[in-house]
Design an enzyme around this catalytic site. Structure first.
Site, PDB file in Angstrom:
ATOM      1  N   ASP A 167     -17.843 -23.891 -10.307  1.00  0.00           N
ATOM      2  CA  ASP A 167     -17.031 -23.925  -9.089  1.00  0.00           C
ATOM      3  C   ASP A 167     -17.415 -22.768  -8.182  1.00  0.00           C
ATOM      4  O   ASP A 167     -17.989 -21.762  -8.631  1.00  0.00           O
ATOM      5  CB  ASP A 167     -15.547 -23.784  -9.426  1.00  0.00           C
ATOM      6  CG  ASP A 167     -14.899 -25.103  -9.820  1.00  0.00           C
ATOM      7  OD1 ASP A 167     -13.755 -25.056 -10.279  1.00  0.00           O
ATOM      8  OD2 ASP A 167     -15.527 -26.159  -9.662  1.00  0.00           O
ATOM      9  N   LYS A 187     -15.966 -27.114  -4.180  1.00  0.00           N
ATOM     10  CA  LYS A 187     -15.119 -27.854  -3.244  1.00  0.00           C
ATOM     11  C   LYS A 187     -14.671 -26.879  -2.168  1.00  0.00           C
ATOM     12  O   LYS A 187     -13.834 -26.016  -2.413  1.00  0.00           O
ATOM     13  CB  LYS A 187     -13.909 -28.454  -3.961  1.00  0.00           C
ATOM     14  CG  LYS A 187     -14.270 -29.480  -5.031  1.00  0.00           C
ATOM     15  CD  LYS A 187     -13.030 -30.010  -5.719  1.00  0.00           C
ATOM     16  CE  LYS A 187     -13.400 -31.031  -6.790  1.00  0.00           C
ATOM     17  NZ  LYS A 187     -12.216 -31.561  -7.501  1.00  0.00           N
ATOM     18  N   MET A 302      -3.184 -21.966  -2.914  1.00  0.00           N
ATOM     19  CA  MET A 302      -3.694 -23.007  -2.012  1.00  0.00           C
ATOM     20  C   MET A 302      -2.719 -23.252  -0.861  1.00  0.00           C
ATOM     21  O   MET A 302      -2.433 -24.394  -0.493  1.00  0.00           O
ATOM     22  CB  MET A 302      -3.958 -24.305  -2.779  1.00  0.00           C
ATOM     23  CG  MET A 302      -4.999 -24.156  -3.873  1.00  0.00           C
ATOM     24  SD  MET A 302      -5.250 -25.667  -4.825  1.00  0.00           S
ATOM     25  CE  MET A 302      -3.782 -25.639  -5.863  1.00  0.00           C
TER      26      MET A 302
END
Length: 371
Positions: A167, A187, A302
């Site tokens: 990641d 991502k 997030m």
């Protein structure tokens, strides 16, 4: 973080040396996974990194978008070596890397020895052999980003891997020097993103071909890391899976900014929630009114884009507008910074300071603790 050095080979003199990189201007030529390991290691050491490459893997693009490194999206030019303290050829093209090294020498600039390009691992991932009895997947929680904060077991798993599927928020510096194929499935928020189904397929395909596959993730695999989905995909395909827990950024990020998520006399607990979708969104399953009345410190992951909606909802639900709040961005990186305010104004402060993801927001009395 301790000052780190880059291992060098002086091409003309034929000896090895070390080079302090903290604060140095370093040029990395290349944007693939070989360059990613070098960029991450140099970044961890405090270097001022510039990448020259027409294309890059998602994690390098992400670092550039966050201002951690500078990326020139074009082909290498001879003049690029000028003005740097160190040049790192990492394009994966032996001829180009040799050219970069030669031109750095002509310019009198230190340069690392280019990789021969003869790694036994194939970045394309097609020629993976057929050893079905040996393949397995290990989910490794890498911690909040600094390679020094990955667990001993996690580091051992990475070093013994045939394939590392990583990641963008993983401790990318641990990739430096690995004899393994590296697959970047980063991502990027509102940018390039590898679908979870494709990540699952990559894990299963390599493991089914007999490879020891490490899925290297930031934080802990089971704290908003989709680790559970990856375990399910492997189990469904008959692939053995191990899990190495990691230090979750929900605790580490605030701690690195001097904020304890609990503190005697201030709170008796903390609640970690995802702010990926805002209050009122049909996809949200959170009871924000209950969270406002919970009496626990709130740790929001997030939640940069949704922070205005979240804080407005909390205040409307009865949370004191003067409740302390803090946002920590780029925890463990040289670019780490934090802002403090109250719950009513923290979103405006974050916007004014230009803070973007990844960032963690803490709401509660602990956010006012002195650093």
């Amino acid at each position: 973080m301790n000052e780190r050095t880059a291992a060098l080979m002086a091409r003309d003199a034929g000896f090895r040396a070390t080079f302090p990189v903290s604060g140095r201007r370093v040029l990395v030529v290349g944007g693939g996974t070989a360059a990613l390991a070098q960029v991450a290691s140099l970044r961890d050491g405090g270097a001022r990194v510039t990448v020259v490459a027409a294309h890059s893997v998602p994690s390098i693009e992400d670092l550039a978008e966050r201002g951690v490194v500078t990326w020139h999206t074009r082909a290498y030019d001879r003049g690029d070596v000028v003005g740097h303290d160190l040049v790192v050829p990492a394009s994966g093209d032996p001829l180009l890397d040799a050219r970069v090294a030669a031109e750095a020498a002509d310019a009198g600039t230190w340069c690392t020895v280019p990789d021969s390009g003869s790694s036994p691992r194939s970045e394309g991932g097609e020629d993976v052999g057929n050893c079905p009895n040996r393949g397995r997947v290990v989910l490794v929680g890498g911690g909040p980003g600094d390679p020094g904060l990955i667990t001993v077991a996690g580091l051992e798993a990475v070093r013994s891997a045939d394939v590392v599927v990583t990641d963008r928020l993983a401790p990318l510096g641990v990739l430096d020097g690995l004899d393994a194929e590296v697959v970047d499935v980063g991502k990027i928020p509102r940018g390039r993103s590898t679908p979870q189904e494709e990540i699952n397929r990559v894990l299963v395909t390599h493991a089914a071909a007999g490879k020891r596959v490490v899925r290297l993730k930031g934080g802990d695999p089971f704290v908003f890391g989709r680790g559970g989905e990856e375990v399910e995909a492997c189990v469904a395909a008959g692939i053995p899976v191990d899990v190495v827990p990691g230090v979750t950024s929900a605790i580490a990020g605030p701690a690195l900014a001097g904020i304890p998520v609990t503190h005697r006399g201030l709170s008796q607990g903390f609640t970690v929630v995802s702010g990926h979708v805002p209050p009122g969104d049909p996809r949200s399953t959170l009871d924000w009114d209950a969270l406002a009345r919970s009496g626990t410190n709130l740790v929001l992951l997030m939640a940069v884009a949704t922070l205005p909606a979240i804080t407005e909802t909390l205040v409307a639900a009865g949370l004191d507008p003067a409740t302390p709040a803090a946002t920590i961005a780029d925890a463990t990186l040289p670019t780490q910074r934090s802002v403090r305010a109250d719950v009513a104004t923290i979103a405006a402060r974050v916007a004014a300071e230009g803070i973007g993801a990844p960032a963690i927001t803490v709401v509660g009395d602990v956010a006012a603790r002195p650093v």
